[in-house]
Design a protein around this motif. Sequence first.
Motif, PDB file in Angstrom:
ATOM      1  N   ARG A 162      -6.516 -49.832  14.043  1.00 33.92           N
ATOM      2  CA  ARG A 162      -7.461 -49.036  13.252  1.00 33.92           C
ATOM      3  C   ARG A 162      -8.679 -48.798  14.144  1.00 33.92           C
ATOM      4  NH1 ARG A 162      -6.051 -49.932   7.469  1.00 33.92           N
ATOM      5  NH2 ARG A 162      -8.220 -49.496   6.994  1.00 33.92           N
ATOM      6  N   LEU A 163      -8.602 -47.719  14.912  1.00 31.71           N
ATOM      7  CA  LEU A 163      -9.571 -47.478  15.969  1.00 31.71           C
ATOM      8  C   LEU A 163     -10.990 -47.295  15.441  1.00 31.71           C
ATOM      9  CD1 LEU A 163      -7.460 -45.220  18.338  1.00 31.71           C
ATOM     10  CD2 LEU A 163      -7.891 -47.666  18.495  1.00 31.71           C
ATOM     11  N   TRP A 164     -11.142 -46.709  14.280  1.00 36.13           N
ATOM     12  CA  TRP A 164     -12.489 -46.529  13.739  1.00 36.13           C
ATOM     13  C   TRP A 164     -13.133 -47.880  13.431  1.00 36.13           C
ATOM     14  CZ3 TRP A 164      -8.005 -45.452  11.127  1.00 36.13           C
ATOM     15  CH2 TRP A 164      -7.764 -46.186   9.970  1.00 36.13           C
ATOM     16  N   GLU A 165     -12.324 -48.861  13.047  1.00 29.43           N
ATOM     17  CA  GLU A 165     -12.871 -50.190  12.801  1.00 29.43           C
ATOM     18  C   GLU A 165     -13.315 -50.848  14.110  1.00 29.43           C
ATOM     19  OE1 GLU A 165      -9.841 -52.266  10.668  1.00 29.43           O
ATOM     20  OE2 GLU A 165     -10.272 -51.212   8.792  1.00 29.43           O
ATOM     21  N   ARG A 166     -12.530 -50.635  15.181  1.00 27.10           N
ATOM     22  CA  ARG A 166     -12.919 -51.163  16.493  1.00 27.10           C
ATOM     23  C   ARG A 166     -14.228 -50.537  16.936  1.00 27.10           C
ATOM     24  NH1 ARG A 166     -10.270 -53.987  19.765  1.00 27.10           N
ATOM     25  NH2 ARG A 166     -10.955 -52.920  21.644  1.00 27.10           N
ATOM     26  N   ALA A 167     -14.364 -49.224  16.763  1.00 22.87           N
ATOM     27  CA  ALA A 167     -15.592 -48.538  17.162  1.00 22.87           C
ATOM     28  C   ALA A 167     -16.767 -49.049  16.338  1.00 22.87           C
ATOM     29  CB  ALA A 167     -15.438 -47.030  16.999  1.00 22.87           C
ATOM     30  N   ALA A 168     -16.556 -49.284  15.054  1.00 23.48           N
ATOM     31  CA  ALA A 168     -17.625 -49.773  14.179  1.00 23.48           C
ATOM     32  C   ALA A 168     -18.040 -51.195  14.547  1.00 23.48           C
ATOM     33  CB  ALA A 168     -17.179 -49.710  12.716  1.00 23.48           C
ATOM     34  N   GLU A 169     -17.109 -51.979  15.095  1.00 18.14           N
ATOM     35  CA  GLU A 169     -17.424 -53.353  15.497  1.00 18.14           C
ATOM     36  C   GLU A 169     -18.008 -53.401  16.907  1.00 18.14           C
ATOM     37  OE1 GLU A 169     -14.976 -57.203  17.123  1.00 18.14           O
ATOM     38  OE2 GLU A 169     -13.983 -55.923  15.658  1.00 18.14           O
ATOM     39  N   LEU A 170     -17.347 -52.738  17.854  1.00 16.38           N
ATOM     40  CA  LEU A 170     -17.742 -52.853  19.260  1.00 16.38           C
ATOM     41  C   LEU A 170     -18.970 -52.017  19.599  1.00 16.38           C
ATOM     42  CD1 LEU A 170     -14.256 -52.869  21.032  1.00 16.38           C
ATOM     43  CD2 LEU A 170     -15.786 -54.802  20.611  1.00 16.38           C
ATOM     44  N   GLY A 171     -19.176 -50.891  18.930  1.00 21.16           N
ATOM     45  CA  GLY A 171     -20.320 -50.040  19.228  1.00 21.16           C
ATOM     46  C   GLY A 171     -21.653 -50.754  19.031  1.00 21.16           C
ATOM     47  N   LEU A 181     -18.769 -46.094  19.447  1.00 15.94           N
ATOM     48  CA  LEU A 181     -18.768 -46.364  20.879  1.00 15.94           C
ATOM     49  C   LEU A 181     -19.330 -45.205  21.699  1.00 15.94           C
ATOM     50  CD1 LEU A 181     -15.466 -48.380  21.370  1.00 15.94           C
ATOM     51  CD2 LEU A 181     -17.775 -49.099  21.994  1.00 15.94           C
ATOM     52  N   MET A 182     -19.938 -44.222  21.053  1.00 11.07           N
ATOM     53  CA  MET A 182     -20.629 -43.151  21.775  1.00 11.07           C
ATOM     54  C   MET A 182     -22.100 -43.578  21.858  1.00 11.07           C
ATOM     55  SD  MET A 182     -20.759 -39.054  21.071  1.00 11.07           S
ATOM     56  CE  MET A 182     -21.372 -39.257  19.404  1.00 11.07           C
ATOM     57  N   ILE A 183     -22.496 -44.009  23.050  1.00 14.05           N
ATOM     58  CA  ILE A 183     -23.794 -44.654  23.214  1.00 14.05           C
ATOM     59  C   ILE A 183     -24.574 -43.992  24.332  1.00 14.05           C
ATOM     60  CG2 ILE A 183     -24.925 -46.837  23.837  1.00 14.05           C
ATOM     61  CD1 ILE A 183     -22.448 -48.228  22.566  1.00 14.05           C
ATOM     62  N   ILE A 203     -10.576 -49.909  24.267  1.00 11.94           N
ATOM     63  CA  ILE A 203     -11.153 -50.788  25.284  1.00 11.94           C
ATOM     64  C   ILE A 203     -11.291 -52.206  24.741  1.00 11.94           C
ATOM     65  CG2 ILE A 203     -13.574 -50.371  24.693  1.00 11.94           C
ATOM     66  CD1 ILE A 203     -14.053 -50.248  27.816  1.00 11.94           C
ATOM     67  N   GLU A 204     -11.112 -53.167  25.624  1.00 13.42           N
ATOM     68  CA  GLU A 204     -11.240 -54.574  25.244  1.00 13.42           C
ATOM     69  C   GLU A 204     -12.692 -55.032  25.432  1.00 13.42           C
ATOM     70  OE1 GLU A 204      -8.898 -56.441  23.894  1.00 13.42           O
ATOM     71  OE2 GLU A 204      -7.433 -54.815  24.020  1.00 13.42           O
ATOM     72  N   LYS A 205     -13.090 -55.997  24.639  1.00 11.99           N
ATOM     73  CA  LYS A 205     -14.454 -56.517  24.718  1.00 11.99           C
ATOM     74  C   LYS A 205     -14.756 -57.065  26.114  1.00 11.99           C
ATOM     75  CE  LYS A 205     -17.618 -58.899  21.651  1.00 11.99           C
ATOM     76  NZ  LYS A 205     -17.703 -59.735  20.451  1.00 11.99           N
ATOM     77  N   ALA A 206     -13.768 -57.682  26.754  1.00  9.53           N
ATOM     78  CA  ALA A 206     -13.972 -58.217  28.105  1.00  9.53           C
ATOM     79  C   ALA A 206     -14.341 -57.102  29.080  1.00  9.53           C
ATOM     80  CB  ALA A 206     -12.719 -58.948  28.582  1.00  9.53           C
TER      81      ALA A 206
END
Length: 98
Positions: free
Chosen positions: A3-12, A35-37, A76-79
Amino acid sequence: PPRLWERAAELGPWLMEQLRAIGSPKVREVRGLGLMIGMELKEKSAPYIHRLEHEHRVLTLQAGPTVIRFLPPLVIEKADLEKVVEAVREVLAWSPRE
């Protein structure tokens, strides 16, 4: 499927906080959505973008004369983002007049 939108909402927000935490006096503002920063500098961003790409293999974009735009893939991975933050920290510690 991821669920890519959830990843973006968490990682961004995490990435924006990490970029802000660098605490460089060269940074005016860090802003974004997902993740658009964008990291707005108080000086021209081109020399920093060049070093990020050529020395650290971090692909960024220029958004206006003073903004470094980060637009990583949503998978993308957090690492990998941690490596980006370290590269940005190192590049911002450098002076283009050296």
